[in-house]
Design a protein around this motif. Structure first.
Motif, mmCIF file in Angstrom:
data_model
loop_
_atom_site.group_PDB
_atom_site.id
_atom_site.type_symbol
_atom_site.label_atom_id
_atom_site.label_comp_id
_atom_site.label_asym_id
_atom_site.label_seq_id
_atom_site.Cartn_x
_atom_site.Cartn_y
_atom_site.Cartn_z
ATOM 1 N N ILE A 83 63.946 33.004 19.994
ATOM 2 C CA ILE A 83 65.026 32.191 20.629
ATOM 3 C C ILE A 83 65.935 32.878 20.659
ATOM 4 O O ILE A 83 66.704 33.372 19.908
ATOM 5 N N GLU A 84 66.349 32.871 22.265
ATOM 6 C CA GLU A 84 67.539 33.604 22.444
ATOM 7 C C GLU A 84 68.392 32.607 23.493
ATOM 8 O O GLU A 84 67.966 32.082 24.269
ATOM 9 N N VAL A 85 69.703 32.965 23.330
ATOM 10 C CA VAL A 85 70.646 31.981 24.211
ATOM 11 C C VAL A 85 71.563 33.048 24.696
ATOM 12 O O VAL A 85 72.429 33.545 23.692
ATOM 13 N N GLU A 86 71.697 33.863 25.900
ATOM 14 C CA GLU A 86 72.535 34.544 26.342
ATOM 15 C C GLU A 86 73.869 33.785 26.671
ATOM 16 O O GLU A 86 73.518 32.870 27.005
ATOM 17 N N PRO A 87 74.991 34.542 26.653
ATOM 18 C CA PRO A 87 76.186 33.813 26.977
ATOM 19 C C PRO A 87 76.231 33.426 28.063
ATOM 20 O O PRO A 87 77.008 32.341 28.416
ATOM 21 N N THR A 88 75.345 33.661 29.319
ATOM 22 C CA THR A 88 75.560 33.359 30.438
ATOM 23 C C THR A 88 74.397 32.380 30.710
ATOM 24 O O THR A 88 74.257 31.824 31.878
ATOM 25 N N SER A 89 73.695 31.955 29.893
ATOM 26 C CA SER A 89 72.329 31.325 29.965
ATOM 27 C C SER A 89 72.662 29.808 30.055
ATOM 28 O O SER A 89 73.655 29.419 29.391
ATOM 29 N N LYS A 90 71.900 29.194 30.870
ATOM 30 C CA LYS A 90 72.126 27.513 30.935
ATOM 31 C C LYS A 90 71.283 27.016 30.076
ATOM 32 O O LYS A 90 71.372 25.787 29.517
ATOM 33 N N ILE A 91 70.051 27.764 29.566
ATOM 34 C CA ILE A 91 69.219 27.083 28.532
ATOM 35 C C ILE A 91 68.686 28.309 27.717
ATOM 36 O O ILE A 91 68.963 29.282 27.943
ATOM 37 N N ALA A 92 68.257 27.726 26.315
ATOM 38 C CA ALA A 92 67.616 28.590 25.845
ATOM 39 C C ALA A 92 66.164 29.115 25.970
ATOM 40 O O ALA A 92 65.610 28.350 26.967
ATOM 41 N N THR A 93 65.967 30.387 25.652
ATOM 42 C CA THR A 93 64.764 31.007 26.122
ATOM 43 C C THR A 93 63.849 31.098 24.749
ATOM 44 O O THR A 93 64.361 31.693 23.924
ATOM 45 N N ILE A 94 62.753 30.932 24.834
ATOM 46 C CA ILE A 94 61.705 31.023 23.873
ATOM 47 C C ILE A 94 60.469 32.146 24.080
ATOM 48 O O ILE A 94 59.984 31.825 25.160
#
Length: 135
Positions: free
Chosen positions: A54-65
């Motif tokens: 599970i990753e959340v980039e600083p510029t992400s609007k949502i988490a990515t799994i």
């Protein structure tokens, strides 16, 4: 260019707890990583082992799994304060029968019938599962 998230696994042998394939759905309307403490990312046992499931980039609007890394433990589902994550277990044989995928961490359509001229085709399912879009 692949994200760091998808560089952490060998796609031929995902680390699953059983023989199931998983779909991780992150609802982009409910997921608010800037308004929570990213509990999903912090509680994930795969993330704790050093890999990025599970990753959340600083510029992400949502988490990515990363579905191939997900072991289906359900901790992220339970910890998300916005109830934005769903993990769905599927048998492996459906991976070959995918008709359409709407994007990463969104739903898939499996085993849809092919419309034929002169025949009636009906699709039954709950709202929001892509029946109309598939047609």
């Amino acid at each position: 260019k692949k994200s760091k998230l998808f560089q952490n696994f060998n796609s031929t042998s995902p680390p699953t707890m059983d023989d199931k394939l998983r779909i991780a759905i992150v609802n982009n309307e409910k997921c608010k990583p800037k308004k929570c403490k990213q509990e999903c990312k912090k509680c994930c046992p795969i993330n704790k082992s050093g890999k990025l499931c599970i990753e959340v980039e600083p510029t992400s609007k949502i988490a990515t799994i990363a579905e191939p890394l997900c072991i289906g433990c359900g901790l992220c589902v339970k910890k998300c304060p916005f109830e934005a994550i769903k993990i769905i277990n599927l048998p492996h044989n459906l991976s070959k029968l995918t008709t359409h995928r709407y994007g990463p961490n969104s739903f898939k359509l499996h085993r849809l019938p092919t419309p034929r001229a002169g025949q009636v085709l009906g699709l039954v399912g709950s709202n929001g599962t892509g029946k109309s879009t598939a047609l």
